[in-house]
Design a protein around this motif. Structure first.
Motif, PDB file in Angstrom:
ATOM      1  N   HIS B 348       9.601  66.794  33.548  1.00 17.45           N
ATOM      2  CA  HIS B 348      10.009  68.186  33.753  1.00 17.45           C
ATOM      3  C   HIS B 348      10.682  68.797  32.525  1.00 17.45           C
ATOM      4  CE1 HIS B 348       9.751  66.855  38.069  1.00 17.45           C
ATOM      5  NE2 HIS B 348       8.926  67.879  37.990  1.00 17.45           N
ATOM      6  N   SER B 349      10.721  68.031  31.429  1.00 14.60           N
ATOM      7  CA  SER B 349      11.463  68.505  30.260  1.00 14.60           C
ATOM      8  C   SER B 349      10.591  69.300  29.292  1.00 14.60           C
ATOM      9  CB  SER B 349      12.087  67.307  29.531  1.00 14.60           C
ATOM     10  OG  SER B 349      11.054  66.416  29.137  1.00 14.60           O
ATOM     11  N   ASN B 378       5.956  73.927  35.013  1.00 11.40           N
ATOM     12  CA  ASN B 378       6.704  74.772  34.083  1.00 11.40           C
ATOM     13  C   ASN B 378       5.760  75.633  33.252  1.00 11.40           C
ATOM     14  OD1 ASN B 378       9.116  73.689  34.967  1.00 11.40           O
ATOM     15  ND2 ASN B 378       9.041  72.034  33.445  1.00 11.40           N
ATOM     16  N   GLY B 633       8.073  75.552  39.261  1.00 12.00           N
ATOM     17  CA  GLY B 633       8.572  75.204  37.938  1.00 12.00           C
ATOM     18  C   GLY B 633       9.550  76.253  37.423  1.00 12.00           C
ATOM     19  N   LEU B 634       9.866  76.149  36.130  1.00 16.36           N
ATOM     20  CA  LEU B 634      10.850  77.045  35.503  1.00 16.36           C
ATOM     21  C   LEU B 634      10.178  78.324  35.006  1.00 16.36           C
ATOM     22  CD1 LEU B 634      12.654  74.342  33.330  1.00 16.36           C
ATOM     23  CD2 LEU B 634      13.696  75.540  35.271  1.00 16.36           C
ATOM     24  N   ARG B 635      10.884  79.432  35.202  1.00 16.49           N
ATOM     25  CA  ARG B 635      10.449  80.697  34.614  1.00 16.49           C
ATOM     26  C   ARG B 635      11.011  80.778  33.185  1.00 16.49           C
ATOM     27  NH1 ARG B 635      12.434  83.821  40.073  1.00 16.49           N
ATOM     28  NH2 ARG B 635      14.265  82.580  39.610  1.00 16.49           N
ATOM     29  N   ASN B 638      14.686  80.718  32.827  1.00 16.62           N
ATOM     30  CA  ASN B 638      15.215  79.446  33.317  1.00 16.62           C
ATOM     31  C   ASN B 638      14.944  78.336  32.304  1.00 16.62           C
ATOM     32  OD1 ASN B 638      13.612  80.285  36.429  1.00 16.62           O
ATOM     33  ND2 ASN B 638      15.599  81.011  35.679  1.00 16.62           N
ATOM     34  N   ASP B 641      17.572  78.655  29.685  1.00 11.55           N
ATOM     35  CA  ASP B 641      18.859  78.167  30.197  1.00 11.55           C
ATOM     36  C   ASP B 641      18.866  76.638  30.196  1.00 11.55           C
ATOM     37  OD1 ASP B 641      19.658  80.759  30.627  1.00 11.55           O
ATOM     38  OD2 ASP B 641      19.232  80.753  32.780  1.00 11.55           O
ATOM     39  N   GLU B 645      21.136  73.889  28.128  1.00  7.87           N
ATOM     40  CA  GLU B 645      21.881  72.879  28.872  1.00  7.87           C
ATOM     41  C   GLU B 645      21.391  71.470  28.541  1.00  7.87           C
ATOM     42  OE1 GLU B 645      21.424  73.933  33.124  1.00  7.87           O
ATOM     43  OE2 GLU B 645      20.267  72.083  33.098  1.00  7.87           O
ATOM     44  N   THR B 647      18.178  69.984  29.227  1.00  8.37           N
ATOM     45  CA  THR B 647      17.193  69.292  30.061  1.00  8.37           C
ATOM     46  C   THR B 647      15.768  69.767  29.816  1.00  8.37           C
ATOM     47  OG1 THR B 647      17.398  70.863  31.895  1.00  8.37           O
ATOM     48  CG2 THR B 647      18.871  68.953  31.919  1.00  8.37           C
ATOM     49  N   PHE B 648      15.582  70.711  28.896  1.00  6.01           N
ATOM     50  CA  PHE B 648      14.241  71.212  28.600  1.00  6.01           C
ATOM     51  C   PHE B 648      14.055  71.131  27.094  1.00  6.01           C
ATOM     52  CE2 PHE B 648      10.987  74.460  27.889  1.00  6.01           C
ATOM     53  CZ  PHE B 648      10.082  74.180  28.905  1.00  6.01           C
TER      54      PHE B 648
END
Lengths: 78, 958
Positions: B348-349, B378, B633-635, B638, B641, B645, B647-648
């Motif tokens: 997920h990264s 994602n 998944g992430l927009r 996001n 963000d 933080e 994690t991506f």
């Protein structure tokens, strides 16, 4: 937008959704808010929201707290 | 390359729309045509070309050249066939001794005042005057002209006062009066087709000349918008593309689709060898009907601009210089990095951003890359920052996010509401079609903080301009609904039949509350209550009511709510499901509709089906042979963000410049800087590439096959007219990357990708390349139920079943003015530039707009000591920048406006990270700011330029 604390942005976003859903009848608002977060929030975001909820939900509007039980808690592995 | 020439026959006059048919005889042949057809057109339909000069089928007949004379049995004289309508039983002769003599005489006069330099003339081989001289058999010119328009000096060596030198001021075409035959086709095209009225005929008789506005004006200083309609209409070399003058005539042409805005105009790419000679609007294009704007028609020079990067490049750190490498090395490096990230930080990264400028097939592959190779959802696209609220709002109310009409629908509308859109700048070809309808009497309501050109321009004036305070759309839309409900103007029969009547009752009760009345919201919106009421009455009672809207609706904290409110208005007035009505989002990018259709959003697979649905996942799992993640998944916001933080870590970004186009630049930069592998796939080293580790060169729309889907859901073919200069089409690059990661894809042509889309996505089930060759284009849904596609949505019922009314409570944005930031900034676009300007800034379009400027009201400027053209500092809570000011009453006091086409301006340093409650679409349209005089660029701008220059270094080849 205030950026106090790591969760401030998520609290703000959840409250924004709540403000829209508050104009619906209460049960529909709960349904609308929880399914919106379930459908559009990636597990990381829901996990962070749960960190807030588990700590008592400070800063969240009442509708978010009322809908919390219907918000899917992400699995650990996700 | 496929050579695809369809001859564009000119029928001389426009088609008549009557259903009544008339039969007449032309040269002994029976011809049946609709009533109102000209004799010229009827003859053309029978295959008989009557000689003509001043007639062309893009404009109404004019009857000035007298070349198209015919004889009609039983009628006197020789009437012009272009201005004479057909009648039952007429017997027409287009060719006899008398007509031949008359025509020859007319041609002789024309030629006597025309330079006979045909061999070296730029229109040689493409000149109707030349053709007609041949057609009438002109062999001899008896007149020796004493006075001419084309000789610089008269016969006695004196300066000829009638001679006007060539006007080369427009970068794309020249106006050469010596070649002009004053047929008025250009003047009429400017009026009728474009609706700008920049051209006129000045003087009378022999002194009549085509003129750009006043005598002192040039093509560039006049009102001309450089759409090219006059150039297309000109029968001679008078108005001519400079590229034709430089290169010569094209030898073949390929039909393709413009890669600028969401109108999706069809063009003929006219070629000689693999050199593009010119782009001309395609007459049979169903979105544009033969019209174009300055961008699609002329601004394609970016494709061969020196800034284009043609080799892949890599670097270990964003502080290093770029190193040019082979495709193999680039792919090995990239795959290695991405695999490393996934191994270390989990699947997920990493993620992707699909491009709304690339084709459907390319967007499909990029989302497939993340879903089937990276194994997550994602994926996002630039629709996030423009029309994502449309997806949500129309999906909730009507059942699908799609615009309801085709563009032809505007021809049947009676009342148009434009909300938060500036069509003359943003969607110019649609605007021309709209203006044509407005000039014929349709009424116009504009809801916009700024007095855009559509509010008032030649022969157009909005009945109501609701110049609201930015951020109060929901209040206005709800007040319109309040008026319609409380004054009983709603369409009860429609609501009872097509919507849920009980839900309407609840909604009616909500909007009827006194706090939603125009009077109550007047103080918030700044719009007089009586204007709102009058606009509501006009829309509800004025006949076919249509709503067209743009990013001024969506890019707000309550963007989705406004979209819902718009759908409510259309449903309650019964303005949906037939021609001339509807809810029409004007899409920004050429393929933003398509990229959304292709599953670019993180919560849905192609065809707008949520990833939580097992049945939908099954379809793709079976074909892709993988297990698809069932969580959204992430927009884009996001992703950033999550990157900050930690994690991506890895992003593949195709054809989008998020650093320039997304809000709160500093946050975007921080997110990108925190990633370990940013892959930018683009034509140019864009702003995002400053933070990239891999640069994969892209191909232009001229260099690949595929499809774009425009704002009316029309799937149009994009055809390759030349080989990709970078070596690979973009879909091939994505496939190389996927295969470097072990995917094993084997596509050899985009048509195979479309076949996979059709196989998996019901609304595309009937779409394939063979069918598009035959039909030209098709509007989805296209499947067994509607094999020819769907021009109008919701005809017999809403996609979701019953239309759903949803309450639209106004919630003021938290972006508020105060003592420190007392003004509201709103942003928009200008005609000559496109989006972040990556393409248009690399063309001659910069002559019209070489920098972003800040529009400020004279009152606000005066208070601050700001003068026209002076530098000002523009500051918000998020950041500050500097640009030049222009003083105008287009904006109200308290409101300032700018465009975001130039990276030096950094307008998005100012915008905040507030966003739409439902979709996180950023609130670009409202930022509280202060404006003050300044000496020049801000520190951030200077620091940014230095950083950009440093990060764009390319190491010299060893």
């Amino acid at each position: 937008m205030s950026h106090d604390g790591p969760h401030a942005k998520l609290i703000y976003m959840a409250n924004q959704i709540a403000k829209f859903m508050e104009s619906k009848p209460h049960d529909q608002g709960i349904e609308g808010l929880s399914s919106h977060i379930n459908d559009f929030w990636e597990p990381r975001m829901r996990r962070q929201l749960y960190e807030v909820l588990d700590a008592g939900g400070a800063g969240l509007r009442p509708l978010v707290l009322d809908a919390a039980a219907l918000i899917r808690r992400p699995s650990i592995a996700a | 390359m496929k050579d695809f020439i369809i001859p564009d026959r000119d029928f001389g006059t426009p088609a008549a729309k009557s259903k009544q048919l008339v039969t007449l005889t032309i040269d002994g042949f029976d011809v049946t045509v609709p009533e109102g057809t000209s004799i010229m057109r009827a003859a053309a339909e029978a295959g008989i070309s009557v000689p003509k000069l001043c007639a062309t089928d893009s404009v109404d007949a004019f009857g000035s050249c007298r070349l198209c004379l015919v004889e009609i049995e039983g009628r006197n004289g020789t009437p012009a066939s272009c201005t004479t309508p057909v009648a039952p039983g007429l017997k027409v002769h287009t060719q006899n001794a008398k007509l031949k003599q008359l025509r020859r005489g007319v041609m002789e006069l024309y030629i006597s005042d025309h330079p006979l330099d045909c061999l070296t003339c730029s229109a040689n081989g493409d000149c109707e005057l030349q053709d007609m001289a041949g057609a009438v058999g002109l062999r001899d010119v008896r007149y020796e002209a004493v006075q001419t328009h084309f000789k610089a000096k008269d016969n006695s060596g004196h300066i000829n006062p009638s001679y006007i030198p060539r006007d080369d001021s427009n970068p794309y075409f020249s106006y050469d009066p010596q070649k002009c035959i004053v047929c008025s086709r250009c003047v009429r095209a400017c009026e009728e087709v474009q609706g700008t009225f920049a051209l006129t005929i000045e003087g009378r008789g022999f002194d009549s000349r085509v003129s750009f506005g006043a005598k002192t004006d040039t093509a560039l200083t006049s009102d001309c918008v450089s759409c090219g309609a006059c150039v297309a209409a000109c029968p001679t070399a008078t108005l001519q593309e400079k590229s034709i003058i430089e290169i010569g005539t094209p030898s073949h042409s390929v039909i393709t689709t413009c890669a600028y805005c969401g109108v999706g105009c069809s063009f003929k790419a006219e070629m000689r060898g693999d050199e593009l000679v010119r782009m001309t609007p395609y007459k049979h294009g169903k979105a544009n009907r033969g019209h174009s704007c300055v961008k699609g028609r002329f601004a394609y020079g970016y494709a061969s601009h020196k800034d284009r990067i043609l080799s892949p490049m890599i670097r270990d750190s964003i502080n290093d210089a770029w190193k040019e490498v082979s495709w193999d090395e680039a792919m090995a490096f990239t795959a290695n990095r991405m695999k490393g990230i996934i191994d270390k930080h989990g699947r997920h990264s990493v993620g992707v951003i699909t491009s709304s400028r690339c084709t459907n097939e390319e967007a499909y592959l990029v989302q497939k890359l993340t879903r089937a190779v990276f194994m997550n959802n994602n994926t996002d696209t630039c629709a996030r920052v423009c029309h994502s609220p449309t997806g949500y709002g129309l999906g909730q109310t009507l059942g699908t996010s799609a615009g309801t009409q085709d563009f032809d629908s505007v021809e049947q509308t009676d009342v148009v509401i434009i909300i938060g859109a500036n069509p003359t700048d943003g969607h110019p070809v649609f605007a021309s079609r709209l203006k044509k309808r407005l000039r014929k009497g349709a009424k116009l309501i504009v809801v916009d903080p700024r007095r855009t050109d559509i509010v008032e321009s030649p022969h157009i004036k909005a009945q109501h301009h609701l110049a609201l305070t930015p951020g109060t759309n929901v209040a206005i839309v709800t007040a319109l609904a309040h008026t319609i409900v409380t004054e009983g103007l709603f369409d009860e029969a429609f609501i009872r039949e097509r919507c849920d009547w009980d839900e309407f009752q609840d909604y009616a009760e909500f909007v009827s509350q006194p706090q939603n009345s125009p009077e109550a919201v007047q103080l918030l919106t700044g719009v007089a209550a009586e204007e709102v009421r009058a606009a509501a009455r006009l829309y509800a009672l004025g006949g076919n009511g249509s709503i067209y809207y743009g990013l001024g609706v969506t890019e707000h904290s309550q963007g989705s709510t406004t979209v819902i409110g718009i759908a409510n208005l259309a449903m309650m007035t019964g303005n949906i499901g037939r021609p001339g009505v509807g809810v029409n989002p004007l899409r920004g990018q050429n393929n933003v509709q398509g990229s959304c259709d292709m599953g670019s959003f993180p919560h849905e697979l192609p065809g707008y089906r949520h990833v939580k649905g097992q049945a939908v996942r099954d379809i793709f799992e079976k074909i892709w042979g993988v297990k698809i993640d069932d969580e959204p998944g992430l927009r884009i916001p996001n992703m950033l963000d999550a990157a900050v933080e930690g994690t991506f870590k890895g992003l593949y970004c195709q054809g989008e410049d998020i650093l320039q186009s997304d809000p709160d630049t500093k946050h975007v930069a921080a997110g990108l800087a925190a990633m370990d592998c940013v892959i930018v796939h683009d034509l140019f080293l864009n702003e995002t590439a400053n933070y990239a580790h891999v640069f994969l060169p892209g191909s232009t729309f001229l260099e690949k096959d595929g499809t774009f889907t425009n704002a009316e859901r029309r799937i149009n073919r994009v055809r390759k007219v030349m080989a990709p200069r970078n070596g690979y089409a973009d879909w091939e690059v994505t496939q190389l990357l996927a295969n470097a990661m072990g995917a094993g894809w084997t596509y050899t042509h985009p048509s195979q990708i479309m076949d996979e889309i059709a196989m998996t996505t019901p609304s595309f089930a009937g779409v394939n390349y063979e069918m598009l060759e035959v039909k030209g284009s098709v509007q989805w849904p296209c499947n067994e139920a509607s094999p020819d596609g769907t021009p109008l949505m919701h005809v017999d019922g809403f996609v979701r079943g019953k239309g759903k009314f949803i309450n639209t409570e106004y919630v003021a944005t938290d972006e508020k003015t105060g003592p420190r930031f007392p003004l509201l900034l709103t942003t928009g676009r200008i005609l000559s530039q496109y989006n972040v300007g990556a393409q248009t800034r690399r063309t001659s379009n910069v002559v019209w707009h070489d920098q972003d400027v800040l529009e400020i009201h004279p009152h606000d400027a005066d208070n601050r000591g700001i003068k026209e053209g002076s530098w000002v500092r523009l500051a918000s809570r998020a950041g500050e920048t500097s640009l030049r000011a222009t003083i105008t009453d287009r904006v109200n006091p308290g409101v300032v406006y700018t465009t975001f086409h130039h990276p030096d301006t950094q307008a998005n340093v100012i915008t905040t990270d507030f966003s739409d409650w439902a979709t996180n679409c950023p609130e670009y349209k409202v930022t509280a700011v202060q404006v003050a005089p300044s000496n020049g660029p801000s520190e951030w701008q200077e620091g940014y330029s230095a950083h950009a220059a440093l990060s764009r270094r390319i190491a010299a080849a060893e």
